[in-house]
Design a protein around this motif. Structure first.
Motif, PDB file in Angstrom:
ATOM      1  N   SER A 166       0.848  -1.189   0.000  1.00 21.72           N
ATOM      2  CA  SER A 166       0.000   0.000   0.000  1.00 21.72           C
ATOM      3  C   SER A 166       0.890   1.247   0.000  1.00 21.72           C
ATOM      4  O   SER A 166       2.079   1.172   0.323  1.00 21.72           O
ATOM      5  CB  SER A 166      -0.901   0.011   1.234  1.00 21.72           C
ATOM      6  N   GLU A 167       0.317   2.379  -0.356  1.00 23.02           N
ATOM      7  CA  GLU A 167       1.083   3.628  -0.303  1.00 23.02           C
ATOM      8  C   GLU A 167       1.319   4.042   1.146  1.00 23.02           C
ATOM      9  O   GLU A 167       2.391   4.553   1.495  1.00 23.02           O
ATOM     10  CB  GLU A 167       0.333   4.739  -1.041  1.00 23.02           C
ATOM     11  N   HIS A 168       0.322   3.840   1.995  1.00 17.87           N
ATOM     12  CA  HIS A 168       0.456   4.214   3.400  1.00 17.87           C
ATOM     13  C   HIS A 168      -0.400   3.289   4.254  1.00 17.87           C
ATOM     14  O   HIS A 168      -1.243   2.555   3.746  1.00 17.87           O
ATOM     15  CB  HIS A 168       0.053   5.681   3.616  1.00 17.87           C
ATOM     16  N   TRP A 169      -0.153   3.296   5.552  1.00 17.37           N
ATOM     17  CA  TRP A 169      -0.874   2.415   6.464  1.00 17.37           C
ATOM     18  C   TRP A 169      -1.194   3.154   7.757  1.00 17.37           C
ATOM     19  O   TRP A 169      -0.625   4.203   8.064  1.00 17.37           O
ATOM     20  CB  TRP A 169      -0.054   1.160   6.767  1.00 17.37           C
ATOM     21  N   SER A 170      -2.119   2.558   8.521  1.00 20.58           N
ATOM     22  CA  SER A 170      -2.555   3.183   9.762  1.00 20.58           C
ATOM     23  C   SER A 170      -2.820   2.125  10.828  1.00 20.58           C
ATOM     24  O   SER A 170      -3.217   1.006  10.529  1.00 20.58           O
ATOM     25  CB  SER A 170      -3.841   3.992   9.514  1.00 20.58           C
ATOM     26  N   PHE A 183      -1.682   8.365   9.082  1.00 17.69           N
ATOM     27  CA  PHE A 183      -1.097   7.398   8.166  1.00 17.69           C
ATOM     28  C   PHE A 183       0.413   7.551   8.101  1.00 17.69           C
ATOM     29  O   PHE A 183       0.945   8.646   8.292  1.00 17.69           O
ATOM     30  CB  PHE A 183      -1.690   7.560   6.762  1.00 17.69           C
ATOM     31  N   GLU A 184       1.086   6.439   7.830  1.00 19.17           N
ATOM     32  CA  GLU A 184       2.535   6.416   7.654  1.00 19.17           C
ATOM     33  C   GLU A 184       2.865   5.745   6.333  1.00 19.17           C
ATOM     34  O   GLU A 184       2.089   4.933   5.820  1.00 19.17           O
ATOM     35  CB  GLU A 184       3.193   5.640   8.809  1.00 19.17           C
ATOM     36  N   ASN A 185       4.030   6.040   5.788  1.00 14.10           N
ATOM     37  CA  ASN A 185       4.445   5.426   4.533  1.00 14.10           C
ATOM     38  C   ASN A 185       4.719   3.939   4.723  1.00 14.10           C
ATOM     39  O   ASN A 185       5.290   3.522   5.736  1.00 14.10           O
ATOM     40  CB  ASN A 185       5.697   6.115   3.979  1.00 14.10           C
ATOM     41  N   THR A 186       4.338   3.151   3.738  1.00 16.34           N
ATOM     42  CA  THR A 186       4.499   1.699   3.798  1.00 16.34           C
ATOM     43  C   THR A 186       5.827   1.272   3.190  1.00 16.34           C
ATOM     44  O   THR A 186       6.192   1.727   2.106  1.00 16.34           O
ATOM     45  CB  THR A 186       3.363   1.001   3.032  1.00 16.34           C
ATOM     46  N   ASP A 291       1.435  -5.960   4.351  1.00 11.26           N
ATOM     47  CA  ASP A 291       0.078  -5.435   4.489  1.00 11.26           C
ATOM     48  C   ASP A 291      -0.991  -6.500   4.747  1.00 11.26           C
ATOM     49  O   ASP A 291      -1.892  -6.715   3.917  1.00 11.26           O
ATOM     50  CB  ASP A 291      -0.310  -4.664   3.225  1.00 11.26           C
TER      51      ASP A 291
END
Length: 321
Positions: A166-170, A183-186, A291
């Motif tokens: 993913s582009e980012h995750w939470s 969100f943070e960068n994956t 992910d």
């Protein structure tokens, strides 16, 4: 392994609660999830006991098994989604009619505590099941695109495809506040390089380990393991559970670890310390911070399916699912 027929637009998906009840969801949340799945082209129906609840926000073994059997036996139903996880889906395993399920094979998807029942179905029927979003997961707004994309890729088409980061995750409580999310960068990370393909087993680690010593535990020797755990684990318990699983397998082809929740305190330093204990993990491909699991978003993967891994590239490809 038997691959169930893929879902298509117009198919009916039955929502069941083999673990916690849908009564823990808000009316708005139920409606949002239902509408999102309907917008994908599905017809949504609910098991008879989905909204019932007892002292532990679940229902009796008999009620949960009844809804499971009804979902598989109903010829109009083409796929089954679990409401949410919990703690007790393994209670159902001795009471399930696995011959019925084998006769009416269809998509069965959920994660977390659902690892127990999905794995048992796969081992007892030879049918691939899926570790992926619950019905409740479709309440989520932000990061839903990634989750839905790979849900459709895995459950609605047959061509091999790559699982991409993913582009980012939470790791926030999105179900309490959909707007103010962090969100943070994956980055998928490689512990040990290598390229391999093989049969995929796994899911939630502590739940999978509940099956050890029972007939529902898969033969994981020479398999590719996908494992994750939730906020209730800590470094010491994850280390113990991982050791138990590796000792059960004796040898595996590869290990893929889902991203940890912050509350677990399993930092990258702690995880690398744990992995360094096991000589076998220095000889096979190992990826982590991937992910799936209890952070968002997640991809869907097949229990009993086939996957290819090129760890140095951070590459995962589903081949048979």
């Amino acid at each position: 392994m038997i691959i169930p027929n893929k879902l298509k637009q117009g198919d009916e998906i039955r929502i069941i609660a083999p673990s916690r009840s849908a009564s823990i969801l808000s009316d708005e949340g139920v409606q949002t999830a239902k509408e999102r799945l309907e917008n994908l082209g599905f017809v949504i129906s609910f098991g008879k006991h989905v909204f019932d609840k007892n002292l532990q926000n679940s229902t009796s073994i008999q009620q949960r098994v009844e809804d499971l059997h009804d979902a598989f036996a109903d010829k109009n139903v083409k796929g089954i989604l679990t409401v949410i996880g919990g703690f007790n889906s393994n209670e159902l395993l001795p009471y399930i009619d696995y011959e019925l399920i084998k006769k009416y094979t269809k998509v069965f998807c959920g994660y977390s505590d659902i690892t127990a029942i999905g794995t048992a179905i796969s081992t007892q029927t030879g049918m691939v099941t899926y570790s992926g979003p619950h019905f409740s997961s479709f309440q989520m707004r932000k990061a839903q695109e990634y989750q839905t994309h790979f849900f459709k890729q895995c459950l609605m088409q047959n061509e091999p495809f790559e699982l991409k980061p993913s582009e980012h995750w939470s790791d926030d409580a999105w179900y309490l506040d959909q707007e103010n999310r962090v969100f943070e960068n994956t980055v998928w990370k490689t512990y040990n390089e290598g390229t391999v393909s093989g049969e995929l087993w796994g899911g939630n680690l502590c739940t999978l380990n509940l099956l050890q010593g029972t007939k529902y535990m898969p033969i994981i020797e020479n398999a590719i393991l996908f494992i994750e755990d939730d906020e209730m684990t800590i470094p010491e318990t994850f280390a113990r559970d991982l050791t138990s699983l590796l000792q059960n397998a004796q040898s595996i082809k590869a290990l893929v670890i889902g991203r940890f929740q912050r509350a677990s305190k399993i930092t990258e330093e702690q995880l690398l310390f744990i992995l360094d204990k096991h000589p076998m993990l220095k000889t096979i491909p190992v990826l982590y911070d991937v992910d799936f699991g209890h952070t968002q978003p997640m991809f869907t993967f097949p229990i009993g399916g086939e996957v290819q891994i090129a760890a140095e590239k951070g590459s995962l490809k589903l081949v048979r699912f």
